[in-house]
Design a protein around this motif. Structure first.
Motif, mmCIF file in Angstrom:
data_model
loop_
_atom_site.group_PDB
_atom_site.id
_atom_site.type_symbol
_atom_site.label_atom_id
_atom_site.label_comp_id
_atom_site.label_asym_id
_atom_site.label_seq_id
_atom_site.Cartn_x
_atom_site.Cartn_y
_atom_site.Cartn_z
ATOM 1 N N GLY A 104 12.572 9.073 11.922
ATOM 2 C CA GLY A 104 13.803 8.898 11.298
ATOM 3 C C GLY A 104 14.662 8.633 12.500
ATOM 4 O O GLY A 104 15.915 8.061 12.076
ATOM 5 N N LYS A 105 14.625 8.889 13.714
ATOM 6 C CA LYS A 105 15.471 8.385 14.770
ATOM 7 C C LYS A 105 15.465 7.114 15.307
ATOM 8 O O LYS A 105 16.009 6.860 16.205
ATOM 9 N N SER A 106 14.459 6.292 14.680
ATOM 10 C CA SER A 106 14.370 4.867 15.155
ATOM 11 C C SER A 106 15.560 4.407 15.298
ATOM 12 O O SER A 106 16.306 4.218 14.380
ATOM 13 N N ILE A 107 15.480 3.472 16.304
ATOM 14 C CA ILE A 107 16.791 2.508 16.565
ATOM 15 C C ILE A 107 16.631 1.354 15.660
ATOM 16 O O ILE A 107 15.359 0.677 15.387
ATOM 17 N N VAL A 108 17.653 1.051 15.018
ATOM 18 C CA VAL A 108 17.584 -0.172 14.103
ATOM 19 C C VAL A 108 18.582 -1.109 14.481
ATOM 20 O O VAL A 108 19.902 -0.835 14.998
ATOM 21 N N PHE A 109 17.962 -2.559 14.736
ATOM 22 C CA PHE A 109 19.247 -3.612 15.299
ATOM 23 C C PHE A 109 18.915 -4.755 14.712
ATOM 24 O O PHE A 109 17.797 -5.004 14.346
ATOM 25 N N THR A 110 19.812 -5.777 14.748
ATOM 26 C CA THR A 110 19.569 -7.122 14.465
ATOM 27 C C THR A 110 19.866 -8.092 15.654
ATOM 28 O O THR A 110 20.373 -7.636 16.889
ATOM 29 N N LEU A 111 18.845 -8.974 15.593
ATOM 30 C CA LEU A 111 18.851 -10.198 16.653
ATOM 31 C C LEU A 111 19.127 -11.357 15.931
ATOM 32 O O LEU A 111 18.308 -11.815 15.079
ATOM 33 N N GLU A 112 20.228 -12.021 16.463
ATOM 34 C CA GLU A 112 20.618 -13.023 16.100
ATOM 35 C C GLU A 112 20.557 -14.200 17.060
ATOM 36 O O GLU A 112 21.124 -14.040 18.227
ATOM 37 N N ALA A 113 19.700 -15.235 16.868
ATOM 38 C CA ALA A 113 19.563 -16.106 18.007
ATOM 39 C C ALA A 113 19.752 -17.570 17.289
ATOM 40 O O ALA A 113 18.653 -18.010 16.559
ATOM 41 N N TYR A 114 20.528 -18.571 17.691
ATOM 42 C CA TYR A 114 20.793 -19.748 17.284
ATOM 43 C C TYR A 114 20.627 -19.804 15.915
ATOM 44 O O TYR A 114 20.017 -20.847 15.328
ATOM 45 N N GLY A 115 21.312 -18.907 15.113
ATOM 46 C CA GLY A 115 21.320 -19.114 13.769
ATOM 47 C C GLY A 115 20.435 -18.523 12.943
ATOM 48 O O GLY A 115 20.675 -18.353 11.719
ATOM 49 N N THR A 116 19.721 -17.804 13.620
ATOM 50 C CA THR A 116 18.190 -17.007 12.828
ATOM 51 C C THR A 116 18.446 -15.632 12.977
ATOM 52 O O THR A 116 18.635 -15.157 14.273
ATOM 53 N N LYS A 117 18.586 -14.810 12.083
ATOM 54 C CA LYS A 117 19.089 -13.428 12.151
ATOM 55 C C LYS A 117 17.615 -12.531 11.846
ATOM 56 O O LYS A 117 17.168 -12.653 10.437
ATOM 57 N N VAL A 118 17.251 -11.775 12.755
ATOM 58 C CA VAL A 118 16.310 -10.842 12.647
ATOM 59 C C VAL A 118 16.474 -9.365 12.538
ATOM 60 O O VAL A 118 17.505 -8.994 13.198
ATOM 61 N N LEU A 119 16.064 -8.497 11.436
ATOM 62 C CA LEU A 119 16.203 -7.052 11.129
ATOM 63 C C LEU A 119 14.991 -6.340 11.925
ATOM 64 O O LEU A 119 14.002 -6.509 11.487
ATOM 65 N N MET A 120 15.082 -5.639 13.087
ATOM 66 C CA MET A 120 14.069 -4.967 13.379
ATOM 67 C C MET A 120 14.451 -3.318 13.041
ATOM 68 O O MET A 120 15.594 -2.842 13.481
ATOM 69 N N THR A 121 13.389 -2.811 12.586
ATOM 70 C CA THR A 121 13.583 -1.310 12.002
ATOM 71 C C THR A 121 12.697 -0.330 12.546
ATOM 72 O O THR A 121 13.109 0.746 12.165
ATOM 73 N N GLY A 122 11.919 -0.616 13.561
ATOM 74 C CA GLY A 122 11.209 0.553 14.076
ATOM 75 C C GLY A 122 10.300 1.139 13.105
ATOM 76 O O GLY A 122 9.805 0.633 11.965
ATOM 77 N N ASP A 123 10.468 2.582 13.042
ATOM 78 C CA ASP A 123 9.732 3.271 11.976
ATOM 79 C C ASP A 123 10.793 4.110 11.191
ATOM 80 O O ASP A 123 10.314 5.002 10.429
ATOM 81 N N ALA A 124 12.188 3.476 10.977
ATOM 82 C CA ALA A 124 13.176 4.335 10.343
ATOM 83 C C ALA A 124 12.816 4.060 9.006
ATOM 84 O O ALA A 124 13.600 3.480 8.108
ATOM 85 N N ASP A 125 12.045 4.932 8.076
ATOM 86 C CA ASP A 125 11.398 4.861 6.855
ATOM 87 C C ASP A 125 12.411 5.973 6.136
ATOM 88 O O ASP A 125 13.431 6.785 6.579
#
Length: 235
Positions: A108-129
Motif C-alpha cells: 500500500g505504501k508503493s510509490i506511484v508516478f508517471t513518466l512522460e517522454a517525448y509525448g508518451t505517458k507511462v503510469l508506474m504503479t508498483g504494488d499499490a493495489d
C-alpha cells in the motif's frame, strides 16, 4: 540485472533510482545497482525496515553517498502535493500523492508516478493495489493522473486492482504486466480478473505479460523458478 542495464547504457551513471516499496522482489537487486553504477539520486519509499534485503540496500546507498529523498517527507509534503521532476525539455516524472505513503502495509505504501517522454505517458504503479487496509487506493489518486498511453499494471496483475472505473479514468492504450517468470505463477499472477477488466474496458487494448519457456537459447534451464523471459500479446 546489471548486464541488461549495461547493454542500454552509454556510461555508468544513473541519475535517478526509484525504490517503490520495501518488498524483496522490488529491492532485492538494488544493492547491485549501487555497487556497479554511479547513482546520483535515490527516491525511496517512506520509512526504515529491518529486513536483510533492505539493510543490504541501505548499506549500499549510504556507501554510494548519493542524494536520498523519501517520497512523502521529502517530495510530496515539501512540494505541497505532487512532486514534479524535469529531466530534460521533453522528459518528466510526476510523483502522485496516493495518501498511503505512510501505510504499515508494504504494498500500500508503493510509490506511484508517471513518466512522460517525448509525448508518451507511462503510469508506474508498483504494488499499490486495493487490498485490505487500502481498498480505495486507486480511487484516491486516479483523478490526479490524467490520460496515459501505457499502464504498468499494479502488483503483477493482482485481482485487487485495475478496476474498470480506474481504467476508464487513466485510459491506457497498452498494459504491461510484470508477473514474475511465467503466467499463472504460484501467486496466481496475472489474475483472470485483472485480464478481464482490461478487455472489458477496451477490447482492443494491447496487453503484454511475461511468459515462460523451458529453455534459454535452446538449452534446458533447470534453475529453480527460472524460465525464458518473453513478452506476449494476449490478443
Amino acid at each position: 540485472v546489471t548486464a541488461s542495464i549495461n547493454q542500454r547504457f552509454e556510461d555508468d551513471v544513473i541519475e535517478y533510482v526509484i525504490a517503490t516499496h520495501p518488498d524483496g522482489d522490488h529491492i532485492g537487486g538494488m544493492a547491485a545497482l549501487f555497487e556497479n553504477f554511479t547513482i546520483e539520486t535515490l527516491i525511496k519509499f517512506e520509512g526504515e525496515y529491518t529486513t536483510q534485503k533492505y539493510q543490504k540496500m541501505k548499506t549500499a546507498y549510504i556507501n554510494e553517498g548519493c542524494e536520498i529523498y523519501e517520497i512523502k517527507s521529502d517530495i510530496i509534503d515539501k512540494n505541497k502535493g505532487n512532486g514534479f521532476i524535469t529531466l530534460n525539455s521533453d522528459v518528466f516524472i510526476n510523483f502522485i500523492d496516493t495518501s498511503y505513503y505512510t501505510s504499515d502495509e508494504s504494498n500500500g505504501k508503493s510509490i506511484v508516478f508517471t513518466l512522460e517522454a517525448y509525448g508518451t505517458k507511462v503510469l508506474m504503479t508498483g504494488d499499490a493495489d486495493n487490498a485490505a487496509g487500502h481498498t480505495d487506493l486507486e480511487q484516491k489518486y486516479m483523478n490526479q493522473v490524467g490520460d496515459i498511453d501505457i499502464l504498468k499494471v499494479v502488483h503483477h496483475g493482482t485481482a485487487n486492482g485495475t478496476s474498470i472505473d480506474y481504467l476508464n479514468i487513466v485510459d491506457p492504450e497498452v498494459a504491461i504486466i510484470c508477473n514474475g517468470n511465467y503466467l499463472g505463477n504460484k501467486h496466481g499472477h496475472p489474475h483472470p480478473t485483472a485480464i478481464k477488466n482490461l478487455y472489458t474496458y477496451d477490447t482492443n487494448i494491447k496487453v503484454y505479460a511475461i511468459t515462460g519457456g523451458g529453455t534459454i537459447d535452446g538449452v534446458v534451464n533447470k534453475s529453480k523458478n527460472t524460465t525464458q523471459i518473453l513478452f506476449k500479446n494476449f490478443r
